[in-house]
Design a protein around this motif. Structure first.
Motif, PDB file in Angstrom:
ATOM      1  N   GLN A  37     -16.342  31.291   7.769  1.00 48.54           N
ATOM      2  CA  GLN A  37     -15.388  32.872   7.511  1.00 48.54           C
ATOM      3  C   GLN A  37     -14.959  32.881   6.072  1.00 48.54           C
ATOM      4  N   GLN A  38     -14.313  31.553   5.653  1.00 48.00           N
ATOM      5  CA  GLN A  38     -13.747  31.357   4.167  1.00 48.00           C
ATOM      6  C   GLN A  38     -14.706  31.473   3.323  1.00 48.00           C
ATOM      7  N   HIS A  39     -15.813  30.873   3.556  1.00 49.59           N
ATOM      8  CA  HIS A  39     -17.145  30.781   2.625  1.00 49.59           C
ATOM      9  C   HIS A  39     -17.919  31.829   2.339  1.00 49.59           C
ATOM     10  N   TYR A  40     -18.188  32.205   3.560  1.00 46.89           N
ATOM     11  CA  TYR A  40     -19.337  33.314   3.523  1.00 46.89           C
ATOM     12  C   TYR A  40     -18.683  35.008   3.745  1.00 46.89           C
ATOM     13  N   GLY A  41     -17.508  34.840   4.219  1.00 48.65           N
ATOM     14  CA  GLY A  41     -16.839  36.172   4.647  1.00 48.65           C
ATOM     15  C   GLY A  41     -17.574  36.795   6.097  1.00 48.65           C
ATOM     16  N   ILE A  42     -18.164  35.910   6.723  1.00 49.54           N
ATOM     17  CA  ILE A  42     -18.731  36.257   7.946  1.00 49.54           C
ATOM     18  C   ILE A  42     -18.010  35.509   9.197  1.00 49.54           C
ATOM     19  N   GLU A  43     -17.691  36.293  10.274  1.00 50.50           N
ATOM     20  CA  GLU A  43     -16.910  35.704  11.424  1.00 50.50           C
ATOM     21  C   GLU A  43     -17.996  35.215  12.448  1.00 50.50           C
ATOM     22  N   LEU A  44     -18.138  34.025  12.626  1.00 51.98           N
ATOM     23  CA  LEU A  44     -19.223  33.552  13.608  1.00 51.98           C
ATOM     24  C   LEU A  44     -18.520  33.805  15.303  1.00 51.98           C
ATOM     25  N   GLY A  45     -19.473  33.674  16.107  1.00 47.55           N
ATOM     26  CA  GLY A  45     -18.860  33.580  17.624  1.00 47.55           C
ATOM     27  C   GLY A  45     -18.668  34.995  17.959  1.00 47.55           C
ATOM     28  N   GLN A  46     -18.945  36.083  17.266  1.00 43.97           N
ATOM     29  CA  GLN A  46     -18.948  37.567  17.767  1.00 43.97           C
ATOM     30  C   GLN A  46     -20.104  37.846  18.825  1.00 43.97           C
ATOM     31  N   LYS A  47     -19.542  38.337  19.904  1.00 39.78           N
ATOM     32  CA  LYS A  47     -20.663  38.789  21.104  1.00 39.78           C
ATOM     33  C   LYS A  47     -21.266  39.966  20.450  1.00 39.78           C
ATOM     34  N   HIS A  79     -14.482  39.055  -9.055  1.00 38.10           N
ATOM     35  CA  HIS A  79     -15.463  37.752  -9.400  1.00 38.10           C
ATOM     36  C   HIS A  79     -15.271  37.239  -7.920  1.00 38.10           C
ATOM     37  N   VAL A  80     -14.463  36.992  -7.263  1.00 38.89           N
ATOM     38  CA  VAL A  80     -14.480  36.201  -5.952  1.00 38.89           C
ATOM     39  C   VAL A  80     -15.455  36.886  -4.712  1.00 38.89           C
ATOM     40  N   GLN A  81     -15.016  38.437  -5.004  1.00 39.49           N
ATOM     41  CA  GLN A  81     -15.794  39.407  -4.080  1.00 39.49           C
ATOM     42  C   GLN A  81     -17.188  39.469  -4.355  1.00 39.49           C
ATOM     43  N   ARG A  82     -17.744  39.295  -5.519  1.00 41.37           N
ATOM     44  CA  ARG A  82     -18.840  39.308  -5.905  1.00 41.37           C
ATOM     45  C   ARG A  82     -19.504  37.970  -5.370  1.00 41.37           C
ATOM     46  N   LYS A  83     -18.861  37.071  -5.577  1.00 41.91           N
ATOM     47  CA  LYS A  83     -19.415  35.803  -5.156  1.00 41.91           C
ATOM     48  C   LYS A  83     -19.653  35.550  -3.624  1.00 41.91           C
ATOM     49  N   MET A  84     -18.652  36.033  -3.073  1.00 39.30           N
ATOM     50  CA  MET A  84     -18.897  35.959  -1.696  1.00 39.30           C
ATOM     51  C   MET A  84     -19.854  36.849  -1.003  1.00 39.30           C
ATOM     52  N   LYS A  85     -20.247  38.050  -1.570  1.00 42.62           N
ATOM     53  CA  LYS A  85     -21.329  38.682  -1.267  1.00 42.62           C
ATOM     54  C   LYS A  85     -22.657  38.145  -1.573  1.00 42.62           C
ATOM     55  N   GLU A  86     -22.684  37.586  -2.838  1.00 37.04           N
ATOM     56  CA  GLU A  86     -23.787  36.723  -3.016  1.00 37.04           C
ATOM     57  C   GLU A  86     -24.134  35.725  -2.229  1.00 37.04           C
ATOM     58  N   ARG A  87     -23.260  35.091  -1.686  1.00 42.92           N
ATOM     59  CA  ARG A  87     -23.185  33.926  -0.789  1.00 42.92           C
ATOM     60  C   ARG A  87     -23.825  34.417   0.691  1.00 42.92           C
ATOM     61  N   ALA A  88     -23.147  35.612   1.221  1.00 39.51           N
ATOM     62  CA  ALA A  88     -23.646  36.526   2.299  1.00 39.51           C
ATOM     63  C   ALA A  88     -24.924  36.653   2.316  1.00 39.51           C
ATOM     64  N   ARG A  89     -25.364  37.096   1.020  1.00 41.55           N
ATOM     65  CA  ARG A  89     -26.830  37.573   0.781  1.00 41.55           C
ATOM     66  C   ARG A  89     -27.853  36.628   0.988  1.00 41.55           C
ATOM     67  N   VAL A  96     -27.534  31.513  10.794  1.00 41.99           N
ATOM     68  CA  VAL A  96     -27.225  30.459  11.656  1.00 41.99           C
ATOM     69  C   VAL A  96     -28.144  30.476  12.978  1.00 41.99           C
ATOM     70  N   ASP A  97     -28.865  28.931  13.215  1.00 40.53           N
ATOM     71  CA  ASP A  97     -29.637  28.945  14.597  1.00 40.53           C
ATOM     72  C   ASP A  97     -29.001  29.687  15.600  1.00 40.53           C
ATOM     73  N   ALA A  98     -29.944  30.466  16.367  1.00 40.40           N
ATOM     74  CA  ALA A  98     -29.532  31.143  17.570  1.00 40.40           C
ATOM     75  C   ALA A  98     -28.592  30.293  18.485  1.00 40.40           C
ATOM     76  N   LEU A  99     -29.262  29.132  18.829  1.00 40.45           N
ATOM     77  CA  LEU A  99     -28.762  28.284  19.810  1.00 40.45           C
ATOM     78  C   LEU A  99     -27.378  27.781  19.473  1.00 40.45           C
ATOM     79  N   LEU A 100     -27.027  27.706  18.153  1.00 44.15           N
ATOM     80  CA  LEU A 100     -25.673  27.118  17.776  1.00 44.15           C
ATOM     81  C   LEU A 100     -24.957  28.458  17.518  1.00 44.15           C
ATOM     82  N   ALA A 101     -25.272  29.811  17.281  1.00 49.92           N
ATOM     83  CA  ALA A 101     -24.656  30.715  17.103  1.00 49.92           C
ATOM     84  C   ALA A 101     -24.030  30.858  18.603  1.00 49.92           C
ATOM     85  N   ASP A 102     -24.592  30.637  19.522  1.00 48.49           N
ATOM     86  CA  ASP A 102     -24.281  30.910  20.967  1.00 48.49           C
ATOM     87  C   ASP A 102     -23.120  29.944  21.557  1.00 48.49           C
TER      88      ASP A 102
END
Length: 208
Positions: A115-125, A140-150, A155-161
């Motif tokens: 979440q800190q690195h990509y701004g995406i929360e894992l483990g949401q149903k 600059h930080v916000q642009r960097k996060m958006k670029e990372r997320a893009r 994440v592998d489906a089995l791992l995401a579960d």
């Protein structure tokens, strides 16, 4: 009699027995197995070995450093359960930590990093996905996060579960009875599929 790692007591390849023509040597000695248990009451003992060197015999452990290979990060996390051991089912029943055992670890440190690195929360149903909160920081930080997320790989489906449950399957790669640590790596891809099949097969056998 002491534990020995010699071959003098074994039979010849032809089946004949060997005569004992000398006593046991110090360099052939063996020691009792550590049988490291999963417990919050951590205990590691220092063992003096040949040449004045040391080994660290872990008797009880409940944490270790686990790496997430595809993201190239490592975090210290709690070990929650022993789930599978290819060599002996008894080691699963007695919650014994050995090299190559499949364990479940706490997903929280990895979830937090993601979440800190990509701004995406894992483990949401599915259907309950929160809108990503705007990251605090400079433009600059916000642009960097958006670029990372893009550009980041999904994440592998089995791992995401597993992130939904909060427990990840991992493999122990260190030797707790020799180095006093229980480190390893998170299972992903084909390897994770393989072990999930094995565990499912074991469950269905037990149910039958």
């Amino acid at each position: 009699m002491g534990i020995s790692r010699d071959s003098l007591h074994k039979r010849r390849s032809t089946g004949g027995r060997k005569k004992t023509w000398r006593k046991k040597k110090k360099y052939e000695l063996g020691r009792q197995p550590a049988n490291t248990k999963l417990s919050s009451n951590v205990a590691v003992r220092k063992v003096r070995t040949r040449g004045g060197n040391s080994k660290f015999r872990a008797l009880r452990l409940d944490h270790g450093n686990y790496s997430w290979g595809s993201e190239a990060i490592t975090r210290k996390t709690r070990i929650l359960d022993v789930n599978y051991n290819a060599s002996n089912n008894e080691l699963v029943r007695t919650q014994t930590l050995v090299k190559n055992a499949i364990v479940q670890i706490d997903a929280a440190p990895f979830k937090q990093w993601y979440q800190q690195h990509y701004g995406i929360e894992l483990g949401q149903k599915k259907g309950q996905e929160k809108e990503a909160e705007e990251t605090k920081g400079s433009n600059h930080v916000q642009r960097k996060m958006k670029e990372r997320a893009r550009t980041h790989k999904k994440v592998d489906a089995l791992l995401a579960d597993q992130f939904v449950v909060g427990r990840l399957y991992a493999c122990i790669s260190s030797r707790p009875g020799q180095c006093g640590r229980c480190d390893g790596f998170i299972l992903e891809g084909k390897e994770l599929e393989f072990y999930l099949k094995k565990m499912q097969k074991k469950k269905s056998k037990a149910a039958a």
